[in-house]
Design a protein around this motif. Structure first.
Motif, mmCIF file in Angstrom:
data_model
loop_
_atom_site.group_PDB
_atom_site.id
_atom_site.type_symbol
_atom_site.label_atom_id
_atom_site.label_comp_id
_atom_site.label_asym_id
_atom_site.label_seq_id
_atom_site.Cartn_x
_atom_site.Cartn_y
_atom_site.Cartn_z
ATOM 1 N N LEU A 1 81.405 31.906 94.499
ATOM 2 C CA LEU A 1 82.343 32.733 95.382
ATOM 3 C C LEU A 1 82.743 34.007 93.779
ATOM 4 O O LEU A 1 83.106 34.850 94.571
ATOM 5 C CB LEU A 1 83.544 31.524 95.612
ATOM 6 N N PRO A 2 82.783 33.734 92.987
ATOM 7 C CA PRO A 2 82.770 34.203 92.030
ATOM 8 C C PRO A 2 82.226 35.442 91.654
ATOM 9 O O PRO A 2 82.707 37.052 92.054
ATOM 10 C CB PRO A 2 83.310 33.279 90.531
ATOM 11 N N TYR A 3 80.817 34.901 92.076
ATOM 12 C CA TYR A 3 79.852 36.326 91.354
ATOM 13 C C TYR A 3 80.168 37.480 93.042
ATOM 14 O O TYR A 3 80.010 38.404 93.076
ATOM 15 C CB TYR A 3 78.474 35.739 91.574
ATOM 16 N N LEU A 4 80.100 36.271 94.244
ATOM 17 C CA LEU A 4 80.461 37.128 95.350
ATOM 18 C C LEU A 4 81.832 38.201 95.128
ATOM 19 O O LEU A 4 81.262 39.526 95.672
ATOM 20 C CB LEU A 4 80.253 36.815 96.737
ATOM 21 N N ALA A 5 83.021 37.537 94.806
ATOM 22 C CA ALA A 5 83.789 38.226 94.454
ATOM 23 C C ALA A 5 83.693 39.556 93.661
ATOM 24 O O ALA A 5 84.108 41.082 94.043
ATOM 25 C CB ALA A 5 84.929 37.762 94.227
#
Length: 171
Positions: free
Chosen positions: A41-45
């Motif tokens: 999730l942090p990378y996708l953001a």
């Protein structure tokens, strides 16, 4: 590791294209695994903010893109996430691949792009349209109907101006 760099050779001399496609390939596994999506999730953001907001390239990580994708000029590209893009495709700037919102509020399907397709700048492919293999679509064209294999299409609405011989396509 080769999965992440499968577009590297196609984007030779194109640093922005290389960077966007590596970031896209790193984000793509999160679209097929829910656990990975949570962990990632942090990378996708980061991907969404950096690629879409700063680089102005809307290429959702769940989009199916074949290997050897070339991103020419990398500006103002908008691809609907349900679009399917084949191998060895070349998209220039200001290209839009999207669906159609119907009067009842529902949406049509998204474009399906074959292998070895080259799109000029400012091409719009709208709706549940199938683009065949070895197709070239000229700059500024608006495609609302299917285009068969081995064709060159131009205009608004796009029309086929030449059928390519299979041997000429490979040359």
């Amino acid at each position: 590791m080769s999965y992440i760099f499968q577009d590297w050779k196609a984007n030779k001399g194109n640093l922005k294209g290389r960077m966007v496609m590596v970031l896209f390939r790193l984000a793509r596994p999160a679209s097929v695994n829910k656990l990975l999506r949570v962990i990632w999730l942090p990378y996708l953001a980061f991907y969404k903010v950096f690629v879409e907001w700063f680089l102005c390239i809307e290429l959702p990580h769940w989009t199916q893109v074949g290997e050897g994708f070339y991103l020419g000029h990398g500006q103002a590209l908008v691809v609907n996430g349900c679009t399917v893009i084949g191998k060895n495709c070349f998209f220039r700037h200001s290209t839009t691949l999207g669906n159609v919102r119907r009067a009842d509020g529902s949406y049509s399907g998204s474009p399906i792009i074959g292998d070895n397709v080259e799109l000029g700048s400012n091409v719009c492919i709208i709706g549940e349209v199938k683009i065949g293999n070895n197709v070239r679509i000229g700059a500024g064209s608006v495609v609302v109907k299917d285009i068969p294999d081995n064709c060159i299409a131009v205009g608004n609405p796009a029309r086929i101006i030449r059928q390519l011989e299979p041997e000429a396509v490979l040359a």
